[in-house]
Design an enzyme around this catalytic site. Structure first.
Site, mmCIF file in Angstrom:
data_model
loop_
_atom_site.group_PDB
_atom_site.id
_atom_site.type_symbol
_atom_site.label_atom_id
_atom_site.label_comp_id
_atom_site.label_asym_id
_atom_site.label_seq_id
_atom_site.Cartn_x
_atom_site.Cartn_y
_atom_site.Cartn_z
ATOM 1 N N HIS A 100 0.944 -1.354 -0.189
ATOM 2 C CA HIS A 100 -0.006 0.061 0.253
ATOM 3 C C HIS A 100 0.897 1.040 -0.212
ATOM 4 C CE1 HIS A 100 -2.703 -2.915 2.140
ATOM 5 N NE2 HIS A 100 -3.359 -2.696 1.659
ATOM 6 N N ASP A 103 2.260 2.058 3.624
ATOM 7 C CA ASP A 103 3.765 0.698 4.113
ATOM 8 C C ASP A 103 4.930 1.101 3.520
ATOM 9 O OD1 ASP A 103 0.855 -0.506 4.231
ATOM 10 O OD2 ASP A 103 2.009 -1.976 2.893
ATOM 11 N N GLU A 268 -8.816 -13.244 -1.162
ATOM 12 C CA GLU A 268 -7.846 -14.651 0.006
ATOM 13 C C GLU A 268 -8.674 -14.940 1.122
ATOM 14 O OE1 GLU A 268 -6.633 -10.863 2.467
ATOM 15 O OE2 GLU A 268 -7.080 -11.936 3.595
ATOM 16 N N ASP A 309 -5.546 -13.468 9.311
ATOM 17 C CA ASP A 309 -4.708 -13.791 7.979
ATOM 18 C C ASP A 309 -3.143 -14.292 8.857
ATOM 19 O OD1 ASP A 309 -5.143 -11.438 6.918
ATOM 20 O OD2 ASP A 309 -4.382 -9.968 7.654
ATOM 21 N N ASP A 338 -1.004 -12.713 2.617
ATOM 22 C CA ASP A 338 -1.550 -11.550 3.372
ATOM 23 C C ASP A 338 -1.024 -11.710 4.767
ATOM 24 O OD1 ASP A 338 -2.214 -8.808 3.912
ATOM 25 O OD2 ASP A 338 -4.099 -8.558 2.507
HETATM 26 C C1 XLS Z 1 -7.421 -6.468 4.322
HETATM 27 C C2 XLS Z 1 -6.791 -7.061 2.539
HETATM 28 C C3 XLS Z 1 -5.471 -6.007 2.467
HETATM 29 C C4 XLS Z 1 -5.520 -6.268 1.118
HETATM 30 C C5 XLS Z 1 -5.265 -5.085 0.503
HETATM 31 O O1 XLS Z 1 -8.438 -7.694 4.760
HETATM 32 O O2 XLS Z 1 -6.746 -8.350 2.953
HETATM 33 O O3 XLS Z 1 -4.958 -6.064 2.836
HETATM 34 O O4 XLS Z 1 -5.289 -7.459 1.103
HETATM 35 O O5 XLS Z 1 -5.486 -3.893 1.089
HETATM 36 NI NI NI Z 2 -5.644 -9.128 0.990
HETATM 37 NI NI NI Z 3 -7.301 -9.625 4.684
#
Ligand code: XLS
Ligand code: NI
Ligand code: NI
Length: 438
Positions: A100, A103, A268, A309, A338
């Protein structure tokens, strides 16, 4: 200066190795179904989790030191993170990273021009430091959820001025993505949703999000971005209702607003399970719609209802994911971890153990998924299950060449249909176990 000085380059040693700093399954050059593991699995490091997050949570401060010898909040620290990140990736043999905007540098909250200047400086530094290596960006994105200005949304905000800031951040993040060689650009709608319909015009908000995406495509193509735009679906958190609930919802949105030619999905795993789907389901829905783009490789906890995560360790799920991905012909993007260390795993060694775990898990998943395909029993069963459609009438149904009347006449002739045949789930689950543990 070496940052992870007592950690060696991580090599493949095979499944009998007890070396904590070696791969047991990820063997970059091993060929599986005609391509090397490295080609099948373009792994990426998430800048935010690996180089920024220090274990801070709602209940306590950080436990891990991510200062890398510099004072957090400074450009020296931003550069130290670049140095640490590159050394980390090289020691693991990872060639991609995702970021991002915020970051990379500390955001100047009073002046976006200063933030952008810092982004120019750090991206120059990244280019300089990665020159002569294979390290490049997998995808970039703009953080449009952290700053208080986005409390009512970014593309979905009620404020024209805030909408301009969302646009400005996307513009800059696209420029950075192109500059750093990125293959993709992600929209994760962290604040694009609502808490209550009492104060929300859903149609208005969705139209504005779509407009912002159209402008992003137009601008990106204009500056030479040839990669894919991605939506990363997530059903909730931080908002109670998020517009990009799951892959099916996001694909419907893209088609509704004519964005489907430029966008694909970034799936994800933990978001899939929050939507009460499996990771495999979300990959399948994306693939059958021609929208399987990239993956955020992590996993949730079945006992916890939020985005934990975690680094992927579940080989069964990784195998099912790789089964879908292999069948779809691979990803155009890659596998972005992630994922973050658990809060008490707070050493540099833990950072490496986490990536070794994740990379070995996906390597195992790849090996086992290829064996499942080569074994052929699952495909055979599915082909047999639908075999009645090989008949002349079945062919006409598939080709849209029949009518309700013709089909009803056939039913009348039959009086009652034959049993459609067993789904054989338990047999198939046994086949999977047989392949997994053979
Ligand atoms: C949050 C998301 C974020 C995205 C990128 O839950 O996974 O990390 O991958 O903004
Ligand atoms: Ni993500
Ligand atoms: Ni996420």
């Amino acid at each position: 200066m070496e940052i992870f000085a007592n950690i060696p380059k991580i090599e493949f040693e095979g499944k009998n190795s007890k070396n904590p700093f070696a791969f047991k399954y990820y063997d970059a050059d091993r060929v599986i179904m005609g391509r090397t593991m490295k080609e099948h699995l373009p792994f990426a490091m998430a800048w935010w989790h690996n180089l920024c997050a220090n274990g801070q949570d709602m209940f306590g401060v950080g436990t891990a030191d991510k200062s890398f010898g510099a004072i957090p909040g400074t450009m020296e620290h931003a550069k130290a993170k670049v140095d640490a990140g590159i050394e980390f990736m090289q020691k693991l043999g990872i060639e991609y990273y995702c970021f991002h905007d915020v970051d990379l540098v500390p955001e100047c909250v009073t002046d976006i021009n200063e933030t952008n200047r810092r982004l120019d400086e750090i991206s120059d530094y990244i280019l300089e430091k990665t020159r002569g290596t294979n390290i490049k960006c997998l995808w970039g994105t703009a953080n449009m959820f952290g700053n208080p200005r986005f409390m009512n949304g970014a593309g979905s905000t009620n404020s024209v001025d805030v909408y301009c800031f969302a646009a400005a951040q996307i513009k800059k993040a696209l420029e950075l993505t192109v500059k750093l060689g990125g293959r993709g650009y992600v929209f994760w709608g962290g604040r694009e949703g609502y808490e209550t319909l009492l104060n929300t015009d859903v149609k208005f908000e969705q139209e504005n999000i779509a407009s912002l995406m159209h402008m992003a495509v137009e601008y990106g193509r204009g500056i030479g971005f040839t990669g894919d735009f991605y939506i990363e679906p997530k059903p909730k958190e931080p908002m109670k209702h998020q517009y990009d609930f799951d892959a099916a919802t996001a694909i419907g949105f893209l088609r509704q607003y004519g964005l489907d030619k430029d966008f694909k999905m970034n799936i994800e795993a933990n978001h899939a399970t929050l939507a009460q789907h499996t990771f495999q389901h979300e990959l399948r829905v994306s693939a059958i719609n021609g929208m399987l783009g990239s993956v955020d490789a992590n996993q949730g906890d079945p006992l916890l209802g939020w985005d934990t995560d975690e680094f992927p360790c579940n080989v069964y799920d990784a195998t099912m994911a790789m089964y879908e991905i292999l069948k779809a012909g691979g990803l155009t993007g890659g596998f972005n971890f992630d994922s973050k260390n658990r809060r008490p795993s707070n050493t540099y060694e833990d950072m490496f153990h986490a990536f070794i775990l994740g990379m070995d898990t996906f390597a195992l998943g790849l090996i086992k998924a290829a064996e499942m395909i080569e074994d052929g029993r699952l495909d055979e069963f599915v082909a047999r299950k639908y075999a009645s459609f090989d008949s002349e009438l079945g062919r006409k149904i598939r080709a849209h060449e029949t009518t309700l009347t013709e089909l009803a006449d056939r039913a009348a002739e039959l009086k009652a249909p034959a049993n459609p045949g067993s789904g054989a789930q338990e047999y198939l689950e046994g086949v999977v176990n047989n392949v997994l543990f053979s």
